[in-house]
Design a protein around this motif. Structure first.
Motif, PDB file in Angstrom:
ATOM      1  N   ARG A 105      55.398  27.211  65.623  1.00 27.41           N
ATOM      2  CA  ARG A 105      55.894  25.952  65.076  1.00 27.41           C
ATOM      3  C   ARG A 105      54.960  25.493  63.967  1.00 27.41           C
ATOM      4  NH1 ARG A 105      54.878  22.944  70.687  1.00 27.41           N
ATOM      5  NH2 ARG A 105      52.600  22.955  70.739  1.00 27.41           N
ATOM      6  N   ARG A 106      55.532  24.815  62.994  1.00 28.40           N
ATOM      7  CA  ARG A 106      54.743  24.374  61.847  1.00 28.40           C
ATOM      8  C   ARG A 106      54.006  23.090  62.186  1.00 28.40           C
ATOM      9  NH1 ARG A 106      57.228  23.237  55.910  1.00 28.40           N
ATOM     10  NH2 ARG A 106      58.678  22.082  57.220  1.00 28.40           N
ATOM     11  N   THR A 107      52.728  23.055  61.877  1.00 33.08           N
ATOM     12  CA  THR A 107      51.904  21.874  62.089  1.00 33.08           C
ATOM     13  C   THR A 107      50.687  21.953  61.179  1.00 33.08           C
ATOM     14  OG1 THR A 107      50.525  20.672  63.672  1.00 33.08           O
ATOM     15  CG2 THR A 107      50.780  23.026  64.038  1.00 33.08           C
ATOM     16  N   GLU A 108      50.235  20.824  60.706  1.00 34.12           N
ATOM     17  CA  GLU A 108      49.061  20.810  59.830  1.00 34.12           C
ATOM     18  C   GLU A 108      47.757  20.870  60.611  1.00 34.12           C
ATOM     19  OE1 GLU A 108      49.280  17.501  57.196  1.00 34.12           O
ATOM     20  OE2 GLU A 108      51.098  18.219  56.149  1.00 34.12           O
ATOM     21  N   THR A 109      47.846  20.766  61.946  1.00 35.28           N
ATOM     22  CA  THR A 109      46.634  20.851  62.777  1.00 35.28           C
ATOM     23  C   THR A 109      46.876  21.846  63.907  1.00 35.28           C
ATOM     24  OG1 THR A 109      47.413  18.976  64.088  1.00 35.28           O
ATOM     25  CG2 THR A 109      45.904  18.498  62.254  1.00 35.28           C
ATOM     26  N   PRO A 110      46.988  23.139  63.571  1.00 34.44           N
ATOM     27  CA  PRO A 110      47.282  24.133  64.615  1.00 34.44           C
ATOM     28  C   PRO A 110      46.118  24.301  65.589  1.00 34.44           C
ATOM     29  CG  PRO A 110      46.757  25.226  62.552  1.00 34.44           C
ATOM     30  CD  PRO A 110      46.833  23.760  62.246  1.00 34.44           C
ATOM     31  N   VAL A 111      46.439  24.359  66.870  1.00 32.34           N
ATOM     32  CA  VAL A 111      45.422  24.632  67.894  1.00 32.34           C
ATOM     33  C   VAL A 111      45.081  26.116  67.900  1.00 32.34           C
ATOM     34  CG1 VAL A 111      44.939  24.584  70.371  1.00 32.34           C
ATOM     35  CG2 VAL A 111      46.196  22.692  69.298  1.00 32.34           C
ATOM     36  N   GLU A 112      46.100  26.953  67.772  1.00 25.21           N
ATOM     37  CA  GLU A 112      45.912  28.407  67.707  1.00 25.21           C
ATOM     38  C   GLU A 112      46.758  28.914  66.536  1.00 25.21           C
ATOM     39  OE1 GLU A 112      46.298  32.411  70.529  1.00 25.21           O
ATOM     40  OE2 GLU A 112      47.159  30.508  71.176  1.00 25.21           O
ATOM     41  N   ASP A 145      48.895  30.834  63.975  1.00 26.55           N
ATOM     42  CA  ASP A 145      49.752  32.019  63.932  1.00 26.55           C
ATOM     43  C   ASP A 145      49.776  32.486  62.483  1.00 26.55           C
ATOM     44  OD1 ASP A 145      51.931  33.834  63.773  1.00 26.55           O
ATOM     45  OD2 ASP A 145      52.742  32.994  65.631  1.00 26.55           O
ATOM     46  N   LEU A 146      48.944  33.472  62.175  1.00 25.64           N
ATOM     47  CA  LEU A 146      48.767  33.911  60.792  1.00 25.64           C
ATOM     48  C   LEU A 146      50.040  34.504  60.226  1.00 25.64           C
ATOM     49  CD1 LEU A 146      46.867  34.301  58.408  1.00 25.64           C
ATOM     50  CD2 LEU A 146      46.146  36.473  59.419  1.00 25.64           C
ATOM     51  N   ARG A 147      50.732  35.291  61.024  1.00 24.91           N
ATOM     52  CA  ARG A 147      51.936  35.956  60.529  1.00 24.91           C
ATOM     53  C   ARG A 147      53.004  34.934  60.131  1.00 24.91           C
ATOM     54  NH1 ARG A 147      55.404  40.520  63.841  1.00 24.91           N
ATOM     55  NH2 ARG A 147      57.190  40.601  62.445  1.00 24.91           N
ATOM     56  N   ALA A 148      53.267  33.975  61.024  1.00 19.85           N
ATOM     57  CA  ALA A 148      54.278  32.961  60.712  1.00 19.85           C
ATOM     58  C   ALA A 148      53.858  32.118  59.519  1.00 19.85           C
ATOM     59  CB  ALA A 148      54.510  32.071  61.937  1.00 19.85           C
ATOM     60  N   THR A 149      52.555  31.856  59.399  1.00 17.28           N
ATOM     61  CA  THR A 149      52.052  31.080  58.269  1.00 17.28           C
ATOM     62  C   THR A 149      52.293  31.810  56.952  1.00 17.28           C
ATOM     63  OG1 THR A 149      50.366  30.019  59.633  1.00 17.28           O
ATOM     64  CG2 THR A 149      49.996  30.045  57.255  1.00 17.28           C
ATOM     65  N   LEU A 150      51.953  33.099  56.896  1.00 16.79           N
ATOM     66  CA  LEU A 150      52.130  33.888  55.675  1.00 16.79           C
ATOM     67  C   LEU A 150      53.606  34.076  55.338  1.00 16.79           C
ATOM     68  CD1 LEU A 150      49.336  36.586  56.118  1.00 16.79           C
ATOM     69  CD2 LEU A 150      49.335  34.591  54.604  1.00 16.79           C
ATOM     70  N   ASN A 151      54.444  34.291  56.361  1.00 19.54           N
ATOM     71  CA  ASN A 151      55.877  34.413  56.111  1.00 19.54           C
ATOM     72  C   ASN A 151      56.420  33.154  55.444  1.00 19.54           C
ATOM     73  OD1 ASN A 151      56.205  36.987  57.117  1.00 19.54           O
ATOM     74  ND2 ASN A 151      56.806  36.329  59.170  1.00 19.54           N
ATOM     75  N   HIS A 152      55.976  32.010  55.933  1.00 19.79           N
ATOM     76  CA  HIS A 152      56.489  30.751  55.404  1.00 19.79           C
ATOM     77  C   HIS A 152      56.061  30.543  53.960  1.00 19.79           C
ATOM     78  CE1 HIS A 152      56.740  26.345  54.853  1.00 19.79           C
ATOM     79  NE2 HIS A 152      57.822  26.466  55.609  1.00 19.79           N
ATOM     80  N   VAL A 153      54.785  30.799  53.660  1.00 16.68           N
ATOM     81  CA  VAL A 153      54.309  30.542  52.302  1.00 16.68           C
ATOM     82  C   VAL A 153      54.935  31.519  51.312  1.00 16.68           C
ATOM     83  CG1 VAL A 153      52.240  32.001  52.481  1.00 16.68           C
ATOM     84  CG2 VAL A 153      52.274  30.079  50.891  1.00 16.68           C
ATOM     85  N   VAL A 197      48.246  23.732  53.419  1.00 18.40           N
ATOM     86  CA  VAL A 197      48.176  23.052  54.709  1.00 18.40           C
ATOM     87  C   VAL A 197      49.569  22.889  55.302  1.00 18.40           C
ATOM     88  CG1 VAL A 197      47.542  20.903  55.881  1.00 18.40           C
ATOM     89  CG2 VAL A 197      46.028  21.876  54.138  1.00 18.40           C
ATOM     90  N   SER A 198      50.542  22.629  54.452  1.00 15.90           N
ATOM     91  CA  SER A 198      51.912  22.415  54.924  1.00 15.90           C
ATOM     92  C   SER A 198      52.566  23.700  55.426  1.00 15.90           C
ATOM     93  CB  SER A 198      52.763  21.813  53.810  1.00 15.90           C
ATOM     94  OG  SER A 198      52.791  22.678  52.676  1.00 15.90           O
ATOM     95  N   ASP A 199      51.956  24.860  55.145  1.00 15.65           N
ATOM     96  CA  ASP A 199      52.518  26.136  55.608  1.00 15.65           C
ATOM     97  C   ASP A 199      51.972  26.563  56.967  1.00 15.65           C
ATOM     98  OD1 ASP A 199      54.022  26.627  53.225  1.00 15.65           O
ATOM     99  OD2 ASP A 199      52.116  27.130  52.221  1.00 15.65           O
ATOM    100  N   LEU A 200      50.974  25.899  57.473  1.00 17.87           N
ATOM    101  CA  LEU A 200      50.313  26.334  58.700  1.00 17.87           C
ATOM    102  C   LEU A 200      51.264  26.287  59.902  1.00 17.87           C
ATOM    103  CD1 LEU A 200      46.820  24.609  58.349  1.00 17.87           C
ATOM    104  CD2 LEU A 200      47.459  26.970  57.777  1.00 17.87           C
ATOM    105  N   HIS A 201      51.184  27.341  60.717  1.00 14.96           N
ATOM    106  CA  HIS A 201      51.963  27.430  61.958  1.00 14.96           C
ATOM    107  C   HIS A 201      50.999  27.711  63.115  1.00 14.96           C
ATOM    108  CE1 HIS A 201      55.398  27.734  59.302  1.00 14.96           C
ATOM    109  NE2 HIS A 201      56.233  27.822  60.346  1.00 14.96           N
ATOM    110  N   GLU A 202      51.359  27.241  64.288  1.00 14.49           N
ATOM    111  CA  GLU A 202      50.566  27.554  65.480  1.00 14.49           C
ATOM    112  C   GLU A 202      51.426  28.298  66.493  1.00 14.49           C
ATOM    113  OE1 GLU A 202      49.144  24.110  67.473  1.00 14.49           O
ATOM    114  OE2 GLU A 202      51.126  23.400  68.080  1.00 14.49           O
TER     115      GLU A 202
END
Length: 488
Positions: free
Chosen positions: A268-275, A277-285, A296-301
């Protein structure tokens, strides 16, 4: 992995600990012979025909019945207690460690014989006859065990044909079926302590003439000479809330997670990820900007399912003293309501009952709530009180997230050895260190006070059966009870 397993064997160790969504995909591929992969705009399929083998430790939890049924055969594997056999095993293990190449050479001839036998059996398979009489034998055996799944019949037929081919026989014979059926029914048919009598008409059965005589600790109206089944009476109870410590100590200065984190099921997308998720983050950006430079807006946890639930271990006194004034109705009703109000997804329950001369497991650990409620309903009542044996059996079913619920009047009168039954029960209870609740089921006019003493030895919460409805909740905190009974 499934692609590489095509045409061969896929072995999954600890298959019961496989995340549910992966287990579903694995068994779907095994049954269909095709693996379909679809995610993030990607779609592909490939052949995946393989033999699926799985192993597990039942004390760590079992598979859901729907998935367990997909395995054709099951076998219990235990280490031999024959000293000679154990010596042979150790000698062969040492020989392998010292010279693997020579060890393989020594056994290669036998392996080649087995290989040739399997090749011949495969050629004969299509010509093996299976008569209607054999089919009738299989169907009758499956129905006798109360197994509704037709996969059991199909597995028995196919395995019997394969066994006949392996033995070089032209047709399936009764001895082939007799050898196969235990493997087909082992994980599908379970004794839930049910009676063949109709639910609306409990069966009363006289005990044999050699049954143990009444002891002074048992009331005169305990009907020890009878075995009866009482329908549960509804009892309002509290809910049990489990609160387990997150870490366990290692040495003096370090700590580690007591429970492994659960499987990743989504992101899930969040600007303050606890863990992160690099793959989901890169896919989104990449999809949003065409660049691999995340914002920051692309970060996923990662989103994880809970790792493991609570195991509710019910240990129920079903001796003849609970037949007096039909006390067993309240015992069953209390157990059912406690579990119903406390059980959540991912939890599991096991039931141990003690009566007559021994304790027995009437329900192995399961995540199906209905099975536990049914087990409670059909528990027979009668006989003496082997409390020591029940507590001894309890130790093998404890995990780090087990809550023990013991319902008893404490009138122990059967020992494991030659000692006093009550003192023996207390000694075994002193070795059990897990969150526990002792429910005192004694009648108000015949109290000895033993359940309260037992609760003190167990460091357990204590409550009287008649006062259950007066309690709102009970919290269990694991760190107060250092865990010492985890199965090997």
């Amino acid at each position: 992995m499934l692609s590489e397993a095509h045409g061969g064997v896929l072995y999954v160790d600890e298959v019961n600990l496989l995340p549910a969504h992966l287990g579903d995909s694995l068994l779907d591929a095994a049954s269909s012979g095709v693996n379909l992969v679809e995610r993030e705009g990607f779609s592909a399929s490939h052949a995946a025909e393989f033999v699926l083998l799985g192993s597990m430790n039942p004390e760590e939890g079992t598979l859901r019945p729907q998935l367990l049924d997909r395995f054709a055969l099951a076998v219990d594997i235990v280490a031999s207690l024959d000293p000679i056999e154990r010596q042979i095993v150790v000698e062969q293990r040492i020989a392998f460690e010292r010279d693997p190449i020579r060890f393989h050479s020594d056994w290669s001839q036998m392996e080649e014989q087995f290989r040739n036998q399997v090749v011949r059996a495969r050629k004969l398979l299509a010509d093996i006859e299976c008569s209607k009489d054999i089919l009738a034998q299989i169907s009758a055996a499956v129905c006798e065990k109360g197994v509704r799944s037709l996969r059991a019949d199909l597995a028995a037929v196919r395995a019997s044909i394969a066994y006949a081919a392996l033995a070089g026989d032209a047709s399936v014979q009764p001895h082939h079926v007799a050898a196969i059926l235990p493997l087909v029914l082992a994980h599908r048919a379970h004794d839930r302590g049910r009676s063949p009598a109709p639910r609306h008409q409990p069966q009363t059965q006289k005990a044999s003439s050699d049954s143990p005589s009444q002891t002074p600790d048992e009331p005169l109206d305990s009907t020890n000479g009878l075995e009866r089944i009482f329908a549960p009476r509804e009892v309002e109870t509290f809910a049990i809330r489990a609160s387990f410590e997150d870490t366990v100590k290692r040495g003096i200065s370090t700590s580690a997670q007591a429970l492994q984190p659960g499987p990743v099921v989504s992101a899930r997308r969040t600007e303050t990820p606890v863990e992160l998720d690099l793959r989901a983050t890169l896919n989104h950006v990449v999809l949003e900007t065409g660049s691999a430079q995340p914002r920051v807006s692309d970060l996923h946890e990662r989103v994880r399912n809970p790792s493991s639930g609570t195991r509710y271990l019910f240990v129920i006194d079903s001796s003849g003293s609970h037949a007096a004034q039909e006390r067993m109705r309240l015992v069953k009703g209390a157990a059912s309501t406690l579990l119903t109000r406390s059980f959540k997804n991912g939890d599991e329950v096991a039931v141990i009952v003690f009566r007559s001369t021994s304790a027995q497991v009437v329900l192995e650990p399961t995540r199906v709530l209905h099975e536990a409620i049914t087990a409670f309903e059909y528990l027979p009542t009668g006989g003496r009180t082997p409390l020591a044996h029940a507590l001894d059996l309890t130790q093998s079913y404890l995990t780090r997230t087990t809550i023990l619920i013991l319902l008893t009047d404490g009138r122990a009168n059967v020992s494991l050895g030659a000692g006093d039954p009550w003192h023996e029960a207390l000694e075994i209870a002193s070795r059990i260190r897990t969150p526990a609740l002792v429910i005192d089921t004694e009648s108000s006019n015949q109290r000895l006070g033993r359940p309260r003493e037992l609760a003190e030895v167990l460091s357990a919460q204590y409550v009287c059966l008649d006062d259950l409805a007066l309690n709102d909740s009970i919290d269990f905190v694991l760190q107060q009870l250092p865990f010492t009974n985890c199965p090997n």
